[in-house]
Design a protein around this motif. Structure first.
Motif, PDB file in Angstrom:
ATOM      1  N   LEU A  62      14.664  23.540  -7.959  1.00  0.00           N
ATOM      2  CA  LEU A  62      15.892  23.254  -7.162  1.00  0.00           C
ATOM      3  C   LEU A  62      16.524  22.029  -7.607  1.00  0.00           C
ATOM      4  CD1 LEU A  62      15.284  24.379  -3.537  1.00  0.00           C
ATOM      5  CD2 LEU A  62      17.109  25.487  -5.037  1.00  0.00           C
ATOM      6  N   ILE A  63      15.634  20.971  -7.611  1.00  0.00           N
ATOM      7  CA  ILE A  63      16.137  19.703  -8.209  1.00  0.00           C
ATOM      8  C   ILE A  63      17.005  19.760  -9.558  1.00  0.00           C
ATOM      9  CG2 ILE A  63      15.451  17.406  -8.856  1.00  0.00           C
ATOM     10  CD1 ILE A  63      13.398  17.554  -6.739  1.00  0.00           C
ATOM     11  N   LYS A  64      15.988  20.395 -10.304  1.00  0.00           N
ATOM     12  CA  LYS A  64      16.691  20.760 -11.989  1.00  0.00           C
ATOM     13  C   LYS A  64      18.004  21.216 -11.995  1.00  0.00           C
ATOM     14  CE  LYS A  64      15.231  22.201 -16.497  1.00  0.00           C
ATOM     15  NZ  LYS A  64      14.285  22.594 -16.993  1.00  0.00           N
ATOM     16  N   LYS A  65      17.946  22.499 -11.260  1.00  0.00           N
ATOM     17  CA  LYS A  65      19.260  23.396 -11.303  1.00  0.00           C
ATOM     18  C   LYS A  65      20.316  22.764 -10.837  1.00  0.00           C
ATOM     19  CE  LYS A  65      17.227  28.000 -11.649  1.00  0.00           C
ATOM     20  NZ  LYS A  65      17.081  29.429 -11.177  1.00  0.00           N
ATOM     21  N   LEU A  66      20.256  22.055  -9.756  1.00  0.00           N
ATOM     22  CA  LEU A  66      21.078  21.489  -8.694  1.00  0.00           C
ATOM     23  C   LEU A  66      21.525  20.086  -9.139  1.00  0.00           C
ATOM     24  CD1 LEU A  66      20.282  22.739  -5.131  1.00  0.00           C
ATOM     25  CD2 LEU A  66      22.214  23.681  -6.718  1.00  0.00           C
ATOM     26  N   ASN A  67      20.599  19.454 -10.071  1.00  0.00           N
ATOM     27  CA  ASN A  67      20.741  18.324 -10.556  1.00  0.00           C
ATOM     28  C   ASN A  67      21.025  16.986  -9.574  1.00  0.00           C
ATOM     29  OD1 ASN A  67      21.144  16.271 -12.646  1.00  0.00           O
ATOM     30  ND2 ASN A  67      23.327  16.362 -12.762  1.00  0.00           N
ATOM     31  N   LEU A  68      19.951  17.076  -8.415  1.00  0.00           N
ATOM     32  CA  LEU A  68      20.102  16.300  -7.211  1.00  0.00           C
ATOM     33  C   LEU A  68      19.896  14.721  -7.494  1.00  0.00           C
ATOM     34  CD1 LEU A  68      18.441  18.933  -4.654  1.00  0.00           C
ATOM     35  CD2 LEU A  68      20.930  18.268  -5.437  1.00  0.00           C
ATOM     36  N   ASN A  69      20.379  13.898  -7.002  1.00  0.00           N
ATOM     37  CA  ASN A  69      19.972  12.424  -7.001  1.00  0.00           C
ATOM     38  C   ASN A  69      18.971  12.243  -5.952  1.00  0.00           C
ATOM     39  OD1 ASN A  69      21.020  12.125  -4.583  1.00  0.00           O
ATOM     40  ND2 ASN A  69      23.197  11.719  -5.428  1.00  0.00           N
ATOM     41  N   GLN A  70      18.333  11.150  -5.914  1.00  0.00           N
ATOM     42  CA  GLN A  70      17.272  10.795  -4.994  1.00  0.00           C
ATOM     43  C   GLN A  70      17.607  10.910  -3.872  1.00  0.00           C
ATOM     44  OE1 GLN A  70      14.334   9.807  -6.402  1.00  0.00           O
ATOM     45  NE2 GLN A  70      13.384   9.835  -4.328  1.00  0.00           N
ATOM     46  N   THR A  71      18.829  10.447  -3.242  1.00  0.00           N
ATOM     47  CA  THR A  71      19.055  10.729  -1.753  1.00  0.00           C
ATOM     48  C   THR A  71      19.079  12.424  -1.336  1.00  0.00           C
ATOM     49  OG1 THR A  71      20.411   8.813  -1.732  1.00  0.00           O
ATOM     50  CG2 THR A  71      20.940  10.596   0.021  1.00  0.00           C
ATOM     51  N   GLN A  72      19.654  13.143  -2.251  1.00  0.00           N
ATOM     52  CA  GLN A  72      19.561  14.643  -2.032  1.00  0.00           C
ATOM     53  C   GLN A  72      18.154  15.137  -1.835  1.00  0.00           C
ATOM     54  OE1 GLN A  72      22.341  15.076  -5.425  1.00  0.00           O
ATOM     55  NE2 GLN A  72      24.015  15.754  -4.027  1.00  0.00           N
ATOM     56  N   GLN A  73      17.321  14.724  -2.790  1.00  0.00           N
ATOM     57  CA  GLN A  73      15.954  14.808  -2.968  1.00  0.00           C
ATOM     58  C   GLN A  73      15.349  14.864  -1.816  1.00  0.00           C
ATOM     59  OE1 GLN A  73      13.746  13.912  -6.573  1.00  0.00           O
ATOM     60  NE2 GLN A  73      15.810  13.997  -7.765  1.00  0.00           N
ATOM     61  N   VAL A  74      15.647  13.654  -0.964  1.00  0.00           N
ATOM     62  CA  VAL A  74      14.930  13.292   0.193  1.00  0.00           C
ATOM     63  C   VAL A  74      15.582  14.192   1.281  1.00  0.00           C
ATOM     64  CG1 VAL A  74      14.598  11.503   1.877  1.00  0.00           C
ATOM     65  CG2 VAL A  74      14.618  10.859  -0.318  1.00  0.00           C
ATOM     66  N   ARG A  75      16.809  14.675   1.404  1.00  0.00           N
ATOM     67  CA  ARG A  75      17.303  15.551   2.017  1.00  0.00           C
ATOM     68  C   ARG A  75      16.881  16.886   2.061  1.00  0.00           C
ATOM     69  NH1 ARG A  75      18.268  17.180   6.641  1.00  0.00           N
ATOM     70  NH2 ARG A  75      20.111  18.419   7.107  1.00  0.00           N
ATOM     71  N   LEU A  76      16.383  17.381   0.739  1.00  0.00           N
ATOM     72  CA  LEU A  76      16.110  18.452   0.145  1.00  0.00           C
ATOM     73  C   LEU A  76      14.475  18.798   1.002  1.00  0.00           C
ATOM     74  CD1 LEU A  76      15.803  21.317  -1.105  1.00  0.00           C
ATOM     75  CD2 LEU A  76      15.068  19.952  -3.013  1.00  0.00           C
ATOM     76  N   ASP A  77      13.701  17.373   0.729  1.00  0.00           N
ATOM     77  CA  ASP A  77      12.343  17.516   1.178  1.00  0.00           C
ATOM     78  C   ASP A  77      12.372  17.770   2.682  1.00  0.00           C
ATOM     79  OD1 ASP A  77      11.351  17.399  -1.506  1.00  0.00           O
ATOM     80  OD2 ASP A  77      11.192  14.936  -1.080  1.00  0.00           O
ATOM     81  N   SER A  78      13.382  17.197   3.541  1.00  0.00           N
ATOM     82  CA  SER A  78      13.410  17.284   4.922  1.00  0.00           C
ATOM     83  C   SER A  78      13.613  18.874   5.187  1.00  0.00           C
ATOM     84  CB  SER A  78      14.472  16.389   5.212  1.00  0.00           C
ATOM     85  OG  SER A  78      14.775  16.719   6.675  1.00  0.00           O
ATOM     86  N   ILE A  79      14.576  19.322   4.543  1.00  0.00           N
ATOM     87  CA  ILE A  79      14.929  20.893   4.854  1.00  0.00           C
ATOM     88  C   ILE A  79      13.761  21.732   4.646  1.00  0.00           C
ATOM     89  CG2 ILE A  79      16.465  22.675   3.949  1.00  0.00           C
ATOM     90  CD1 ILE A  79      18.595  20.508   3.555  1.00  0.00           C
ATOM     91  N   LEU A  80      13.217  21.657   3.165  1.00  0.00           N
ATOM     92  CA  LEU A  80      11.752  22.420   3.080  1.00  0.00           C
ATOM     93  C   LEU A  80      10.883  22.209   3.961  1.00  0.00           C
ATOM     94  CD1 LEU A  80      11.832  21.867  -0.933  1.00  0.00           C
ATOM     95  CD2 LEU A  80      12.648  23.923   0.341  1.00  0.00           C
TER      96      LEU A  80
END
Length: 91
Positions: A47-65
């Motif tokens: 997901l991080i690679k496909k969506l090219n997420l920055n650090q803030t977005q990665q933290v939010r993704l971790d929260s959602i997961l």
């Protein structure tokens, strides 16, 4: 060494080689038709690679997961007994 002994050695060798080849073929076919499902870490990386997420977005993704994992576990606790009961009754 007698011909009988040689024949037995050849037959045993063929059986052993056949067994080994059978196991290898089984493993290769199993992996081909039943590929391993990616785990949560692989899914996150993808997901991080496909969506090219920055650090803030990665933290939010971790929260959602994390949240979704908890929700799926709770759903499984509710669903699993009903599923097992139905499976037992219909088997």
């Amino acid at each position: 060494m007698s011909n009988k002994t040689k024949a037995i050695i050849v037959i045993l060798g063929c059986i052993i080689i056949g067994f080994i080849l059978g196991v290898l073929a089984d493993r290769l076919l199993f992996l081909k038709y039943h590929p391993r499902k990616p785990g949560l870490k692989e899914y996150r990386k993808e997901l991080i690679k496909k969506l090219n997420l920055n650090q803030t977005q990665q933290v939010r993704l971790d929260s959602i997961l994390s949240w979704s994992q908890i929700e799926f576990k709770n759903l499984s606790k509710e669903f699993r007994p009903k599923y097992d009961s139905l499976k037992k009754r219909t088997s």
